[in-house]
Design an enzyme around this catalytic site. Structure first.
Site, PDB file in Angstrom:
ATOM      1  N   ASP A 176      23.555   1.733  20.121  1.00  0.00           N
ATOM      2  CA  ASP A 176      24.180   0.651  19.367  1.00  0.00           C
ATOM      3  C   ASP A 176      25.459   0.214  20.081  1.00  0.00           C
ATOM      4  OD1 ASP A 176      24.127  -0.580  16.357  1.00  0.00           O
ATOM      5  OD2 ASP A 176      26.191  -0.243  17.010  1.00  0.00           O
ATOM      6  N   ASN A 184      31.346 -10.862  18.227  1.00  0.00           N
ATOM      7  CA  ASN A 184      30.833 -12.127  17.693  1.00  0.00           C
ATOM      8  C   ASN A 184      31.935 -12.922  16.999  1.00  0.00           C
ATOM      9  OD1 ASN A 184      28.144 -12.375  18.449  1.00  0.00           O
ATOM     10  ND2 ASN A 184      27.399 -11.104  16.767  1.00  0.00           N
ATOM     11  N   HIS A 189      28.899 -16.400  18.772  1.00  0.00           N
ATOM     12  CA  HIS A 189      27.562 -15.812  18.888  1.00  0.00           C
ATOM     13  C   HIS A 189      26.927 -16.024  20.258  1.00  0.00           C
ATOM     14  CE1 HIS A 189      27.045 -14.408  14.753  1.00  0.00           C
ATOM     15  NE2 HIS A 189      27.758 -15.465  14.397  1.00  0.00           N
ATOM     16  N   ASP A 193      25.317 -13.057  22.328  1.00  0.00           N
ATOM     17  CA  ASP A 193      23.975 -13.058  22.925  1.00  0.00           C
ATOM     18  C   ASP A 193      24.032 -12.673  24.401  1.00  0.00           C
ATOM     19  OD1 ASP A 193      22.960 -13.829  20.510  1.00  0.00           O
ATOM     20  OD2 ASP A 193      22.578 -15.915  21.069  1.00  0.00           O
ATOM     21  N   GLU A 219      22.352  -5.465  17.228  1.00  0.00           N
ATOM     22  CA  GLU A 219      22.860  -4.823  18.438  1.00  0.00           C
ATOM     23  C   GLU A 219      22.278  -3.419  18.614  1.00  0.00           C
ATOM     24  OE1 GLU A 219      26.045  -4.053  15.242  1.00  0.00           O
ATOM     25  OE2 GLU A 219      24.436  -5.476  15.665  1.00  0.00           O
TER      26      GLU A 219
END
Length: 309
Positions: A176, A184, A189, A193, A219
């Site tokens: 993770d 973010n 975002h 990404d 994630e």
């Protein structure tokens, strides 16, 4: 026996059927004349499969690869290649031939590839089959990162448990990205990404062909390590931690870096995909509590060693 072996070798060498064998590291260990000719391999060469595909792609020969970004195609294909005991698919070559390819994988990771020329089949049915293969690939691939998705990884966890050797049953790792929500919120975002894609690329480079790495949501990613003791799994994850720590994925922010945390659980008798995942996920939670950017081993594993950080 030696005479029979020589005769078998001669049959392979003169056969129009393409035959090749790859070891557990995906290095070519044998290819008959038909295979070497189709993929431009010298008799004394033993290239890694990714290197072979990369050089043929740039030379516009061998397999026709319909992708604008070769490395993205390679990552997606390697996420599924050699992960199941048997699979078949069709592929076309730059010389106009169409091949029906099969891959048979042994427990030790060696893989036998056999391809037959099916160019004479009707073009209409060929297009239908190609569309089917593309649909299957899409159903097993995470669209954003190109690695395997939850569905494909879950099936590989179940495969690992069914085939597990009691002396070394394998491990499941849950990874993770640390403080991803903050990334973010601070950068947007699109940047998030980009971090996900960078993470998938870096981890995938260190994944063995016998393992399976995929994104299961947000994630969070999962890595299966069949027939791998938990201490060896920890060492594999340590290399991944080091690689991600060095990453500077944002050109406009050269000082930006990120980390991840991981939990590892060794498969135990009676485990299901759900129970094994739950223990690895609990270990991940402990890694987060301990300060992030580290690995925690499942405390219920009898062979567990100390927490790595």
């Amino acid at each position: 026996m030696a005479k029979d072996t020589r005769r078998l070798f001669e049959l392979f060498e003169t056969s129009p059927v393409l035959v090749a064998a790859y070891d557990e590291f995906d290095r070519l260990r044998y290819a008959n004349e038909a295979f070497r000719s189709a993929y431009f391999i010298a008799p004394d060469e033993m290239p890694l499969w990714p290197d072979l595909m990369r050089r043929n792609f740039h030379a516009q020969r061998g397999t026709v690869i319909h992708a604008g970004d070769f490395e993205e195609w390679l990552r997606s294909t390697q996420s599924r290649r050699g992960k199941v005991g048997f699979r078949s698919f069709e592929t076309d070559l730059f010389d106009g031939r169409w091949l029906w390819m099969t891959e048979t994988v042994e427990k030790d990771g060696w893989m036998l590839c056999v391809a037959t020329d099916v160019t004479g089949l009707k073009a209409k049915t060929r297009t239908v089959r190609q569309d089917r293969d593309l649909a299957i690939k899409a159903s097993y691939t995470d669209e954003l990162t190109g690695v395997a998705n939850r569905r494909f990884v879950t099936e590989r966890i179940e495969d690992m448990l069914q085939r597990s050797d009691q002396s070394s049953p394998g491990c499941l790792c849950v990874l993770d990205i640390d403080r991803f929500k903050g990334i973010n919120d601070q950068f947007g975002h699109q940047t998030g990404d980009a971090i996900l894609r960078d993470f998938a690329m870096r981890i995938h480079r260190l994944v063995r062909r016998t393992d399976c790495f995929g994104r299961v949501g947000g994630e969070e990613f999962v890595l299966t390590l069949p027939a791998t003791p938990i201490e060896q799994a920890r060492l594999i994850l340590e290399r991944m931690l080091a690689s991600v720590r060095k990453s500077r994925p944002l050109q406009e922010r050269p000082d930006f870096g990120y980390t991840f945390s991981a939990g590892i659980a060794g498969a135990q008798p009676g485990d299901t995909a759900i129970s094994l995942y739950a223990r690895a996920d609990r270990a991940l939670y402990m890694a987060k509590l301990a300060g992030r950017d580290r690995i925690h081993l499942d405390e219920s594993d009898p062979d567990r060693s100390a927490v790595a950080g």
